[in-house]
Scaffold this motif. Structure first.
Motif, mmCIF file in Angstrom:
data_model
loop_
_atom_site.group_PDB
_atom_site.id
_atom_site.type_symbol
_atom_site.label_atom_id
_atom_site.label_comp_id
_atom_site.label_asym_id
_atom_site.label_seq_id
_atom_site.Cartn_x
_atom_site.Cartn_y
_atom_site.Cartn_z
ATOM 1 N N ASN A 1 -7.704 11.112 6.157
ATOM 2 C CA ASN A 1 -6.663 10.317 5.513
ATOM 3 C C ASN A 1 -6.364 9.112 6.399
ATOM 4 O O ASN A 1 -5.729 9.240 7.444
ATOM 5 C CB ASN A 1 -5.398 11.142 5.279
ATOM 6 C CG ASN A 1 -4.395 10.416 4.386
ATOM 7 O OD1 ASN A 1 -4.354 9.179 4.341
ATOM 8 N ND2 ASN A 1 -3.588 11.166 3.667
ATOM 9 N N SER A 2 -6.837 7.954 5.969
ATOM 10 C CA SER A 2 -6.679 6.745 6.781
ATOM 11 C C SER A 2 -5.226 6.300 6.880
ATOM 12 O O SER A 2 -4.865 5.539 7.785
ATOM 13 C CB SER A 2 -7.533 5.612 6.209
ATOM 14 O OG SER A 2 -7.170 5.325 4.871
ATOM 15 N N ARG A 3 -4.383 6.772 5.985
ATOM 16 C CA ARG A 3 -2.960 6.407 6.051
ATOM 17 C C ARG A 3 -2.259 7.090 7.223
ATOM 18 O O ARG A 3 -1.335 6.538 7.808
ATOM 19 C CB ARG A 3 -2.240 6.798 4.761
ATOM 20 C CG ARG A 3 -2.578 5.973 3.539
ATOM 21 C CD ARG A 3 -1.784 6.494 2.349
ATOM 22 N NE ARG A 3 -2.186 5.883 1.100
ATOM 23 C CZ ARG A 3 -1.617 4.806 0.572
ATOM 24 N NH1 ARG A 3 -0.614 4.219 1.211
ATOM 25 N NH2 ARG A 3 -2.036 4.324 -0.576
ATOM 26 N N THR A 4 -2.682 8.302 7.546
ATOM 27 C CA THR A 4 -1.971 9.091 8.557
ATOM 28 C C THR A 4 -2.701 9.140 9.897
ATOM 29 O O THR A 4 -2.198 9.749 10.839
ATOM 30 C CB THR A 4 -1.763 10.524 8.045
ATOM 31 O OG1 THR A 4 -3.034 11.105 7.717
ATOM 32 C CG2 THR A 4 -0.898 10.530 6.795
ATOM 33 N N ASP B 1 -12.073 9.834 2.053
ATOM 34 C CA ASP B 1 -10.758 9.349 2.443
ATOM 35 C C ASP B 1 -9.787 9.683 1.315
ATOM 36 O O ASP B 1 -9.825 9.063 0.243
ATOM 37 C CB ASP B 1 -10.797 7.837 2.692
ATOM 38 C CG ASP B 1 -9.479 7.308 3.257
ATOM 39 O OD1 ASP B 1 -8.467 8.041 3.202
ATOM 40 O OD2 ASP B 1 -9.465 6.163 3.750
ATOM 41 N N SER C 1 -6.741 9.122 1.088
ATOM 42 C CA SER C 1 -5.670 8.154 0.833
ATOM 43 C C SER C 1 -5.880 7.487 -0.528
ATOM 44 O O SER C 1 -4.962 6.885 -1.084
ATOM 45 C CB SER C 1 -5.637 7.086 1.931
ATOM 46 O OG SER C 1 -6.747 6.207 1.822
ATOM 47 N N ASN C 2 -7.103 7.587 -1.041
ATOM 48 C CA ASN C 2 -7.456 7.020 -2.342
ATOM 49 C C ASN C 2 -8.111 8.110 -3.198
ATOM 50 O O ASN C 2 -9.266 7.997 -3.602
ATOM 51 C CB ASN C 2 -8.420 5.833 -2.120
ATOM 52 C CG ASN C 2 -8.745 5.067 -3.397
ATOM 53 O OD1 ASN C 2 -8.088 5.224 -4.421
ATOM 54 N ND2 ASN C 2 -9.780 4.250 -3.318
ATOM 55 N N ASN D 1 0.817 -1.220 0.000
ATOM 56 C CA ASN D 1 0.000 0.000 0.000
ATOM 57 C C ASN D 1 0.856 1.279 0.000
ATOM 58 O O ASN D 1 0.469 2.300 0.567
ATOM 59 C CB ASN D 1 -0.964 0.000 1.200
ATOM 60 C CG ASN D 1 -2.188 0.859 0.949
ATOM 61 O OD1 ASN D 1 -2.571 1.093 -0.193
ATOM 62 N ND2 ASN D 1 -2.812 1.331 2.017
ATOM 63 N N THR D 2 2.019 1.203 -0.633
ATOM 64 C CA THR D 2 2.884 2.381 -0.785
ATOM 65 C C THR D 2 3.308 2.481 -2.249
ATOM 66 O O THR D 2 3.332 1.473 -2.977
ATOM 67 C CB THR D 2 4.155 2.285 0.071
ATOM 68 O OG1 THR D 2 4.970 1.188 -0.405
ATOM 69 C CG2 THR D 2 3.819 2.062 1.548
#
Length: 372
Positions: A197-200, A169, A171-172, A78-79
């Motif tokens: 942002n679900s990543r952060t 979100d 992140s996408n 996922n990066t």
């Protein structure tokens, strides 16, 4: 005419013998690249299970003209770095097709690398319009956001909803921001937006406060299943009494697992019905429970379908099922009908499928109606 048919049959049979058409023949490699270890990687287990189950079923039926499929799986973490590393590895392994990734953003990142190396990028999980209308090597079985935007617009009009707030979100972003734009083209009411942002990490108290402050009649959650379920729980605790809507990104077991009673009545705009009355769907449902102890999920079913569509196209590429341009030619010129219903690609590799309003009722997904 019969003489000609016999000549063609003998010719194809000769090709079969010359290329080793047996179950022990040289395997055909397919790549599967998806997020198995990054945030929300748990949902990828359903995708992997569906893909592995399909490969097993295809090989049990004789493979591709007698040659077995071999699925090579890579974790994209996922990066951006992980995505490019995973796909480069699959390209170097000789995969003519890479199936991936989990979402629109990751697929968008992979697109230049995969297609520039003359590989097909095939996904069941990307709806961004940023990859629509291109004559390239990208194919998808999901409809794009232009159609989802029309479906949401019709739903809001029919339900008399005049104001909505998006929970996006980012992140996408190639999915979430893109969908917001497409919905806005088809909705005349008031639109507000709250971004996370679900990543952060997500400050849920602050997020819910901002959602409540809009006083919107409905919240449209463009988030994956876990975040959608948590958002619904938090909003319920704060006394929000408006309506909840979600996208196919949240359509799966994690939504109900994390949302529980808070997602009761939530409506999801999706191209997937909760279940299908055909023998292939019944076989898939039985086998995924038997092999992986998993109940049939939308993500697993989409992976299963994608593999069968690819196998069907490759089957028609005699004598070389790995010929990328031949696979493309058959994907765009032929129609397919497997466990999720009829599929036909246009010349750009995009599809037109029915879109449904699916509702959560008694902790299950039920079909409410067809929207488009």
């Amino acid at each position: 005419m019969n003489f000609l048919k016999h000549i063609i049959f003998i010719f194809l049979l000769g090709i079969c013998f010359s290329t080793g058409c047996s179950k022990e023949g040289h395997p055909i490699k397919l790549g599967l690249s998806l997020n198995l270890s990054g945030y929300s990687g748990a949902s990828a287990e359903n995708i992997k299970a569906g893909a592995l189950l399909a490969v097993e079923a295809i090989n049990r039926r004789g493979g591709i003209n007698g040659r077995p499929l071999k699925l090579i799986i890579r974790d994209d973490k996922n990066t951006k770095e992980g995505i490019l590393k995973a796909d480069k590895s699959l390209i170097e392994a000789g995969c003519p097709v890479i199936i991936g990734h989990n979402n629109s953003q990751n697929t968008f990142i992979a697109y230049p690398l995969v297609t520039s190396h003359k590989r097909i990028l095939f996904t069941a999980y990307s709806a961004t319009t940023r990859l629509s209308g291109k004559d390239d090597l990208f194919f998808r079985t999901s409809v794009d956001n232009s159609l989802f935007g029309k479906a949401f617009g019709r739903l809001f009009k029919d339900e008399g909803i005049g104001s909505i707030v998006f929970l996006l979100d980012v992140s996408n972003p190639t999915f979430s921001e893109d969908l917001r734009e497409e919905v806005s083209k088809n909705f005349d009411g008031r639109i507000s937006t709250v971004r996370i942002n679900s990543r952060t990490g997500i400050d849920w108290d602050r997020t819910v406060e901002r959602l409540m402050a809009t006083r919107a009649e409905a919240v449209v959650m463009v988030t994956e299943g876990i975040s959608t379920g948590i958002a619904a729980q938090k909003l319920k605790l704060k006394g929000y009494n408006g309506r909840y809507f979600a996208t196919l990104w949240a359509h799966g077991p994690s939504l109900i697992a994390y949302g529980s009673k808070a997602v009761e009545g939530m409506e999801i705009v999706t191209f997937l019905k909760p279940e299908y009355d055909n023998s292939m769907f019944r076989e898939f449902s039985y086998e995924i429970l038997r092999e992986f102890s998993l109940r049939p999920s939308p993500k697993a079913a989409r992976a299963y379908e994608a593999l069968f569509i690819l196998a069907d196209a490759m089957q028609r590429c005699v004598p070389s099922p790995e010929d990328v341009m031949c696979i493309k030619r058959h994907l765009v010129s032929d129609s397919y009908n497997f466990l999720l219903g009829p599929v036909r690609f246009d010349k750009f590799g995009d599809v037109l499928r029915p879109i449904y309003d699916v509702q959560v009722k008694n902790q299950k997904f039920v079909l409410k109606r067809r929207l488009l």
